[in-house]
Design an enzyme around this catalytic site. Structure first.
Site, PDB file in Angstrom:
ATOM      1  N   LYS A 226       0.871  -1.182   0.000  1.00  0.00           N
ATOM      2  CA  LYS A 226       0.000   0.000   0.000  1.00  0.00           C
ATOM      3  C   LYS A 226       0.901   1.223   0.000  1.00  0.00           C
ATOM      4  O   LYS A 226       2.071   1.136   0.421  1.00  0.00           O
ATOM      5  CB  LYS A 226      -0.847   0.014   1.286  1.00  0.00           C
ATOM      6  CG  LYS A 226      -2.110   0.827   1.181  1.00  0.00           C
ATOM      7  CD  LYS A 226      -3.256   0.038   0.586  1.00  0.00           C
ATOM      8  CE  LYS A 226      -4.507   0.874   0.461  1.00  0.00           C
ATOM      9  NZ  LYS A 226      -5.646   0.125  -0.089  1.00  0.00           N
TER      10      LYS A 226
ATOM     11  N   GLY B 224     -23.579   4.228   2.731  1.00  0.00           N
ATOM     12  CA  GLY B 224     -22.575   4.839   1.840  1.00  0.00           C
ATOM     13  C   GLY B 224     -22.885   4.519   0.393  1.00  0.00           C
ATOM     14  O   GLY B 224     -22.841   3.350  -0.018  1.00  0.00           O
TER      15      GLY B 224
ATOM     16  N   ASN C  31     -18.764   5.004  -4.952  1.00  0.00           N
ATOM     17  CA  ASN C  31     -18.445   4.172  -6.120  1.00  0.00           C
ATOM     18  C   ASN C  31     -18.891   2.725  -5.931  1.00  0.00           C
ATOM     19  O   ASN C  31     -19.450   2.120  -6.836  1.00  0.00           O
ATOM     20  CB  ASN C  31     -16.925   4.181  -6.367  1.00  0.00           C
ATOM     21  CG  ASN C  31     -16.458   5.540  -6.825  1.00  0.00           C
ATOM     22  OD1 ASN C  31     -17.149   6.214  -7.580  1.00  0.00           O
ATOM     23  ND2 ASN C  31     -15.292   5.952  -6.358  1.00  0.00           N
TER      24      ASN C  31
ATOM     25  N   TYR D 196     -23.184   2.481  -4.365  1.00  0.00           N
ATOM     26  CA  TYR D 196     -24.302   2.706  -5.291  1.00  0.00           C
ATOM     27  C   TYR D 196     -24.490   1.490  -6.201  1.00  0.00           C
ATOM     28  O   TYR D 196     -25.615   1.078  -6.478  1.00  0.00           O
ATOM     29  CB  TYR D 196     -24.123   3.992  -6.114  1.00  0.00           C
ATOM     30  CG  TYR D 196     -25.460   4.491  -6.601  1.00  0.00           C
ATOM     31  CD1 TYR D 196     -26.184   5.431  -5.884  1.00  0.00           C
ATOM     32  CD2 TYR D 196     -26.050   3.957  -7.747  1.00  0.00           C
ATOM     33  CE1 TYR D 196     -27.448   5.839  -6.288  1.00  0.00           C
ATOM     34  CE2 TYR D 196     -27.309   4.354  -8.162  1.00  0.00           C
ATOM     35  CZ  TYR D 196     -27.997   5.304  -7.431  1.00  0.00           C
ATOM     36  OH  TYR D 196     -29.250   5.698  -7.833  1.00  0.00           O
TER      37      TYR D 196
HETATM   38  P1  NAD Z   1     -16.410   6.500  -2.061  1.00  0.00           P
HETATM   39  O1  NAD Z   1     -15.654   7.593  -1.421  1.00  0.00           O
HETATM   40  O2  NAD Z   1     -16.767   6.589  -3.506  1.00  0.00           O
HETATM   41  O3  NAD Z   1     -17.793   6.249  -1.263  1.00  0.00           O
HETATM   42  C1  NAD Z   1     -17.926   6.337   0.111  1.00  0.00           C
HETATM   43  C2  NAD Z   1     -19.316   6.926   0.373  1.00  0.00           C
HETATM   44  O4  NAD Z   1     -19.551   6.878   1.776  1.00  0.00           O
HETATM   45  C3  NAD Z   1     -19.440   8.370  -0.064  1.00  0.00           C
HETATM   46  O5  NAD Z   1     -20.611   8.544  -0.827  1.00  0.00           O
HETATM   47  C4  NAD Z   1     -19.497   9.132   1.254  1.00  0.00           C
HETATM   48  O6  NAD Z   1     -20.248  10.334   1.167  1.00  0.00           O
HETATM   49  C5  NAD Z   1     -20.145   8.117   2.148  1.00  0.00           C
HETATM   50  N1  NAD Z   1     -19.925   8.298   3.581  1.00  0.00           N
HETATM   51  C6  NAD Z   1     -18.827   8.760   4.210  1.00  0.00           C
HETATM   52  N2  NAD Z   1     -19.008   8.757   5.534  1.00  0.00           N
HETATM   53  C7  NAD Z   1     -20.255   8.264   5.749  1.00  0.00           C
HETATM   54  C8  NAD Z   1     -21.019   7.995   6.904  1.00  0.00           C
HETATM   55  N3  NAD Z   1     -20.548   8.241   8.132  1.00  0.00           N
HETATM   56  N4  NAD Z   1     -22.267   7.488   6.755  1.00  0.00           N
HETATM   57  C9  NAD Z   1     -22.770   7.242   5.523  1.00  0.00           C
HETATM   58  N5  NAD Z   1     -22.087   7.474   4.387  1.00  0.00           N
HETATM   59  C10 NAD Z   1     -20.841   7.975   4.505  1.00  0.00           C
HETATM   60  O7  NAD Z   1     -15.577   5.165  -1.764  1.00  0.00           O
HETATM   61  P2  NAD Z   1     -15.732   3.738  -2.473  1.00  0.00           P
HETATM   62  O8  NAD Z   1     -14.697   3.608  -3.528  1.00  0.00           O
HETATM   63  O9  NAD Z   1     -17.151   3.496  -2.774  1.00  0.00           O
HETATM   64  O10 NAD Z   1     -15.264   2.801  -1.273  1.00  0.00           O
HETATM   65  C11 NAD Z   1     -16.126   2.550  -0.166  1.00  0.00           C
HETATM   66  C12 NAD Z   1     -15.405   1.645   0.815  1.00  0.00           C
HETATM   67  O11 NAD Z   1     -15.063   0.425   0.171  1.00  0.00           O
HETATM   68  C13 NAD Z   1     -14.092   2.221   1.375  1.00  0.00           C
HETATM   69  O12 NAD Z   1     -13.961   1.778   2.705  1.00  0.00           O
HETATM   70  C14 NAD Z   1     -13.039   1.557   0.493  1.00  0.00           C
HETATM   71  O13 NAD Z   1     -11.799   1.466   1.153  1.00  0.00           O
HETATM   72  C15 NAD Z   1     -13.656   0.195   0.283  1.00  0.00           C
HETATM   73  N6  NAD Z   1     -13.209  -0.510  -0.920  1.00  0.00           N
HETATM   74  C16 NAD Z   1     -13.385   0.048  -2.148  1.00  0.00           C
HETATM   75  C17 NAD Z   1     -12.976  -0.645  -3.289  1.00  0.00           C
HETATM   76  C18 NAD Z   1     -13.203  -0.089  -4.661  1.00  0.00           C
HETATM   77  O14 NAD Z   1     -13.089  -0.841  -5.638  1.00  0.00           O
HETATM   78  N7  NAD Z   1     -13.538   1.194  -4.808  1.00  0.00           N
HETATM   79  C19 NAD Z   1     -12.374  -1.924  -3.163  1.00  0.00           C
HETATM   80  C20 NAD Z   1     -12.229  -2.476  -1.881  1.00  0.00           C
HETATM   81  C21 NAD Z   1     -12.647  -1.760  -0.761  1.00  0.00           C
END
Ligand code: NAD
Length: 356
Positions: free
Chosen positions: A80, A180, A183, A186
């Site tokens: 990382k 949440g 990405n 939704y």
């Molecule tokens: P993102 O930033 O696009 O989405 C996170 C969402 O959570 C946002 O819409 C934000 O407004 C909302 N949010 C923040 N705090 C909140 C709260 N207290 N209550 C409700 N909603 C809240 O991030 P992402 O890419 O969708 O990733 C989401 C999670 O999944 C993260 O923890 C990330 O590390 C993990 N993750 C993502 C991926 C990936 O492919 N993007 C892969 C593995 C793990």
């Protein structure tokens, strides 16, 4: 902090502190374990209260990647990187390129990807100086954002926990709460809706909530009230540590499976969920779909969605396997996932030692 003691605790291979006066880059690359292959992990950019906090975060995240790859059958190691700074105001192409040059100097030992504070466009900038990067934007010749594959895997995990608690993996008529709507979240909500689930959603941003209500017929709930919603599956897709001392007694769900990393505030919350009869789909297994997609990109395989989704769907069987192991051993599913990941690492190390 006694840095070497901390590295020794979980046997980290390498930590690289990156400084570039010209661009102002300050970053740390952590390589935890390369038993299974080069260490792949995202570039996280955020302000940290202290340099120590940045180091602790990157170490924890790199180790998490080792376990994620090991449990999901991916032939990659765990790494990382973190860039210290605010991604909204301090992210510049020069800093990303400076990080790219440091990554290049590691000759493929570490492969970057997108994470909080970075995106596939940024990975395209890094690609300008090194080939050792995944999740590169399609315009820059890469496979783009892996979030949809992550979400697809999360839904496979949701089906598996439903199978474990109800005897059926059908989402039809099931009530799923998505915390949440970014990405990953939704897409999770949309996939669940397509399969007939009833949705309750929350986000700190109004816009995606309004969209989910309009497009998916979801019910909206305030972020602070989400834990009390009675449902079949709670799907955390925002921040980590949402299973903690405060929330543990508030959950009204049968199971938890989501995209967020580090869902359990502490390992002991794994056992606390067992005590409350809530089946937990371990975060790093359930959210490994994006990593599976990244592996294909790194290998130069064409990123055909159907083929990747077929691979990602293995998360269903793997989650059921973890739940079964946890039941056999009388431990939480988080601990059972750790054991399975460690068993794979030990077997590969043994085979490598035998071959040497
Ligand atoms: P993102 O930033 O696009 O989405 C996170 C969402 O959570 C946002 O819409 C934000 O407004 C909302 N949010 C923040 N705090 C909140 C709260 N207290 N209550 C409700 N909603 C809240 O991030 P992402 O890419 O969708 O990733 C989401 C999670 O999944 C993260 O923890 C990330 O590390 C993990 N993750 C993502 C991926 C990936 O492919 N993007 C892969 C593995 C793990």
């Amino acid at each position: 902090m006694k840095v070497f003691d901390r590295l020794a605790e979980h046997d980290y291979e390498k930590v690289v502190f990156c400084n570039d006066n010209e661009s102002g880059l300050r970053a740390i690359i952590a390589i935890h374990d390369t038993t299974l292959g080069p260490a792949l992990g995202g570039v996280r950019m955020r302000p940290f209260p202290t340099e120590e906090a940045a180091l602790i975060d990157v170490l924890r995240l790199a180790r998490g990647m080792t376990y994620k790859a090991a449990i999901s059958g991916v032939d990659l190691g765990g790494g990382k990187s973190v860039i210290l700074g605010d991604s909204a105001t301090e992210k510049t192409p020069e800093r990303l390129q400076a990080l790219g040059r440091r990554i290049h100097s590691l000759a493929g030992e570490y492969i970057a990807g997108q994470d909080i504070g970075t995106d596939s466009y940024d990975m395209g900038v890094i690609r300008g100086v090194t080939p050792h990067v995944a999740c590169v934007s399609e315009e820059a010749g890469g496979a783009g954002d892996p979030s949809q594959a992550t979400a697809y895997g999360v839904v496979c995990g949701i089906r598996a926990v439903l199978e474990a608690v109800t005897g059926s993996d059908s989402l039809s008529g099931r009530h799923v709460v998505v915390q949440g709507l970014g990405n990953v979240g939704y897409h999770v909500a949309r996939f669940c809706h397509q399969d007939g689930a009833r949705l309750t959603v929350t986000d700190v941003r109004d816009e995606p909530v309004r969209e989910a209500v309009r497009e998916l017929g979801a019910t909206a709930v305030a972020p602070g009230a989400v834990y009390e919603v009675e449902c079949d599956v709670f799907s955390p897709c925002s921040v980590g540590a949402v299973v903690n001392d405060d929330t543990i007694t508030r959950f009204r769900c049968q199971a938890i499976a989501g995209g967020a990393n580090n869902v359990l505030a502490e390992p002991r919350h794994d056992g606390a969920l067992v005590e409350r009869g809530i089946v937990y789909g371990p975060d790093y297994l359930v959210n490994s779909g994006g990593l599976i997609r990244c592996q294909e990109e790194v290998r130069g395989e064409p990123t055909d969605d159907d083929r990747i989704f077929t691979k990602v769907s293995q998360i269903y069987d793997q989650t059921l396997q973890v739940i079964a192991k946890a039941g056999e051993l009388g431990i939480g599913t988080g601990a059972a996932a750790d054991r399975l990941a460690e068993e794979r690492l030990a077997a590969v190390r043994l085979a490598a030692a035998g071959a040497a």
